[in-house]
Design a protein around this motif. Structure first.
Motif, short mmCIF file in Angstrom:
data_model
loop_
_atom_site.label_atom_id
_atom_site.label_comp_id
_atom_site.label_asym_id
_atom_site.label_seq_id
_atom_site.Cartn_x
_atom_site.Cartn_y
_atom_site.Cartn_z
N GLU A 1 7.91 -14.21 11.35
CA GLU A 1 7.36 -14.27 10.12
C GLU A 1 6.91 -12.62 9.80
OE1 GLU A 1 2.77 -15.81 9.66
OE2 GLU A 1 2.89 -13.83 10.31
N THR A 2 7.25 -12.59 8.32
CA THR A 2 7.05 -11.28 7.83
C THR A 2 6.09 -11.05 6.73
OG1 THR A 2 9.49 -10.87 8.05
CG2 THR A 2 8.31 -9.48 6.55
N ASN A 3 5.00 -10.18 6.78
CA ASN A 3 3.92 -10.03 5.89
C ASN A 3 4.25 -8.66 5.15
OD1 ASN A 3 2.35 -11.13 8.81
ND2 ASN A 3 1.93 -12.30 6.96
N ILE A 4 4.26 -8.90 3.89
CA ILE A 4 4.31 -7.57 2.92
C ILE A 4 3.15 -7.45 2.12
CG2 ILE A 4 5.77 -6.75 1.05
CD1 ILE A 4 7.97 -8.40 1.91
N PRO A 5 2.34 -6.49 2.15
CA PRO A 5 1.48 -6.35 1.54
C PRO A 5 1.40 -5.96 0.04
CG PRO A 5 1.71 -4.26 3.01
CD PRO A 5 2.69 -5.19 3.10
N ALA A 6 0.21 -6.76 -0.68
CA ALA A 6 0.16 -6.68 -2.08
C ALA A 6 0.42 -4.99 -2.69
CB ALA A 6 -1.09 -6.92 -2.53
N GLY A 7 1.23 -4.92 -3.58
CA GLY A 7 1.45 -3.64 -4.31
C GLY A 7 2.41 -2.88 -3.80
N THR A 8 3.22 -3.51 -2.64
CA THR A 8 4.52 -2.49 -2.12
C THR A 8 5.77 -3.30 -2.80
OG1 THR A 8 4.46 -4.06 -0.15
CG2 THR A 8 2.99 -2.02 -0.22
N THR A 9 6.56 -2.53 -2.64
CA THR A 9 8.31 -2.68 -2.97
C THR A 9 8.92 -2.26 -1.76
OG1 THR A 9 7.55 -2.38 -5.35
CG2 THR A 9 10.06 -2.17 -4.61
N ASN A 10 9.59 -3.14 -1.49
CA ASN A 10 10.65 -3.14 -0.38
C ASN A 10 12.16 -3.26 -0.38
OD1 ASN A 10 8.73 -2.73 2.22
ND2 ASN A 10 7.85 -4.32 0.58
N GLU A 11 13.02 -2.39 -0.44
CA GLU A 11 14.53 -2.70 -0.52
C GLU A 11 15.10 -2.95 0.74
OE1 GLU A 11 16.21 0.66 -2.62
OE2 GLU A 11 14.93 0.37 -4.30
N PHE A 12 15.90 -3.97 0.78
CA PHE A 12 16.45 -4.55 1.83
C PHE A 12 18.15 -4.73 1.52
CE2 PHE A 12 12.30 -6.24 2.08
CZ PHE A 12 11.78 -5.68 3.34
N VAL B 1 6.69 -5.67 14.81
CA VAL B 1 7.05 -4.40 14.39
C VAL B 1 6.33 -4.29 12.94
CG1 VAL B 1 9.33 -3.73 13.37
CG2 VAL B 1 9.38 -5.06 15.56
N ARG B 2 5.99 -2.89 12.90
CA ARG B 2 5.29 -2.66 11.65
C ARG B 2 6.11 -1.44 10.96
NH1 ARG B 2 -0.62 -4.41 12.30
NH2 ARG B 2 -0.60 -5.40 14.31
N VAL B 3 6.43 -1.51 9.77
CA VAL B 3 6.86 -0.51 8.99
C VAL B 3 6.22 0.03 8.00
CG1 VAL B 3 9.18 -0.08 7.80
CG2 VAL B 3 9.45 -1.12 9.71
N GLU B 4 5.96 1.31 7.96
CA GLU B 4 5.39 1.93 6.78
C GLU B 4 6.30 3.19 6.45
OE1 GLU B 4 1.22 2.65 7.22
OE2 GLU B 4 0.97 0.58 8.33
N SER B 5 6.81 3.35 5.52
CA SER B 5 7.89 4.34 5.04
C SER B 5 8.07 4.35 3.70
CB SER B 5 9.09 4.29 5.86
OG SER B 5 9.97 3.20 5.33
N GLU B 6 8.79 5.46 3.10
CA GLU B 6 9.22 5.44 1.81
C GLU B 6 9.94 4.39 1.04
OE1 GLU B 6 11.59 8.78 1.25
OE2 GLU B 6 10.28 10.19 2.26
N ASN B 7 11.08 3.68 2.08
CA ASN B 7 11.61 2.31 1.76
C ASN B 7 10.83 1.01 2.01
OD1 ASN B 7 13.85 4.30 1.03
ND2 ASN B 7 14.59 4.29 3.22
N GLY B 8 9.77 1.06 2.48
CA GLY B 8 9.25 -0.13 2.63
C GLY B 8 7.88 -0.13 3.40
N ASN B 9 7.26 -1.15 3.45
CA ASN B 9 5.80 -1.57 4.23
C ASN B 9 5.76 -2.95 4.42
OD1 ASN B 9 2.95 -1.64 4.85
ND2 ASN B 9 2.41 -0.39 3.10
N TRP B 10 5.92 -3.06 5.70
CA TRP B 10 5.88 -4.70 5.91
C TRP B 10 5.66 -4.80 7.63
CZ3 TRP B 10 9.87 -5.42 9.56
CH2 TRP B 10 11.00 -4.25 9.36
N ARG B 11 5.29 -5.95 7.99
CA ARG B 11 4.92 -6.33 9.37
C ARG B 11 5.96 -7.54 9.81
NH1 ARG B 11 -0.63 -8.39 12.26
NH2 ARG B 11 0.19 -8.16 14.22
N SER B 12 6.71 -7.61 10.69
CA SER B 12 7.43 -8.65 11.06
C SER B 12 7.33 -9.11 12.52
CB SER B 12 8.87 -8.27 11.05
OG SER B 12 9.81 -9.38 11.43
N ARG B 13 6.89 -10.30 12.60
CA ARG B 13 6.61 -10.80 14.00
C ARG B 13 7.64 -11.50 14.53
NH1 ARG B 13 0.05 -11.87 13.65
NH2 ARG B 13 0.69 -12.29 11.44
N ARG B 14 8.36 -11.20 15.50
CA ARG B 14 9.58 -11.95 15.88
C ARG B 14 9.36 -12.91 16.86
NH1 ARG B 14 12.17 -6.61 14.85
NH2 ARG B 14 12.36 -6.56 12.61
N ILE B 15 9.39 -14.11 16.52
CA ILE B 15 8.81 -15.23 17.18
C ILE B 15 10.13 -15.89 18.12
CG2 ILE B 15 8.10 -17.81 17.24
CD1 ILE B 15 6.97 -16.95 14.17
#
Length: 150
Positions: free
Chosen positions: A43-54, A16-30
């Motif tokens: 496993e969740t990957n969050i790219p450098a320079g991004t801010t994500n609210e959860f 699952v990849r999310v690129e939106s106003e509220n976040g930018n991340w990739r989650s692989r659901r094992i």
């Protein structure tokens, strides 16, 4: 026994990849609810320079950093914590939080109740609580039958 290689999840429904106003991340659901083990593992990957609210209002999440540097903000208290390799945080009170990645972050996450893989964060960063029959028993996991929205 079930064996999974991360590279085998690429471009599947578990990637699952999310690129939106509220976040930018990739989650692989094992591990997901359908495996019937009582938790999900990602496993969740969050790219450098991004801010994500959860905010996981329906789930408890535990996160362990295995790579990268960032900052965790507890939005209720205003406290901040350094995220780095070897740091773990447990969101045991359904804590509203913000993750800012200084470098690429690699995070290992568990959820209880387990996610199905169909969840989509709403405008508050919340996953709905979905159910799904698990592969081992056919019993329903989770507490509601809400459907995810795309």
């Amino acid at each position: 026994m079930r064996v999974t290689y991360l590279e085998d999840l690429a471009d599947t429904d578990r990637d699952v990849r999310v690129e939106s106003e509220n976040g930018n991340w990739r989650s692989r659901r094992i591990v997901l609810a359908r495996e019937g083990v009582g938790f999900s593992f990602h496993e969740t990957n969050i790219p450098a320079g991004t801010t994500n609210e959860f905010w996981y209002a329906n789930h408890i999440e535990c996160v362990y950093c295995v790579g990268g540097e960032g900052e965790l903000l507890d939005r209720e208290t205003g406290e901040t914590y350094e995220i780095r390799d070897g740091m773990c945080y447990l969101l045991d009170k359904h804590d509203r939080h913000t993750v800012t990645a200084k470098t690429d972050l690699r995070l290992i996450c568990t959820f209880n109740p387990p996610v199905t893989g169909r969840e989509v964060h709403d405008e508050n960063g919340v996953y709905p609580l979905l159910t799904e029959p698990d592969a081992t028993t056919g019993n329903t996991t989770g507490n509601t039958t809400e459907e995810a929205t795309a």
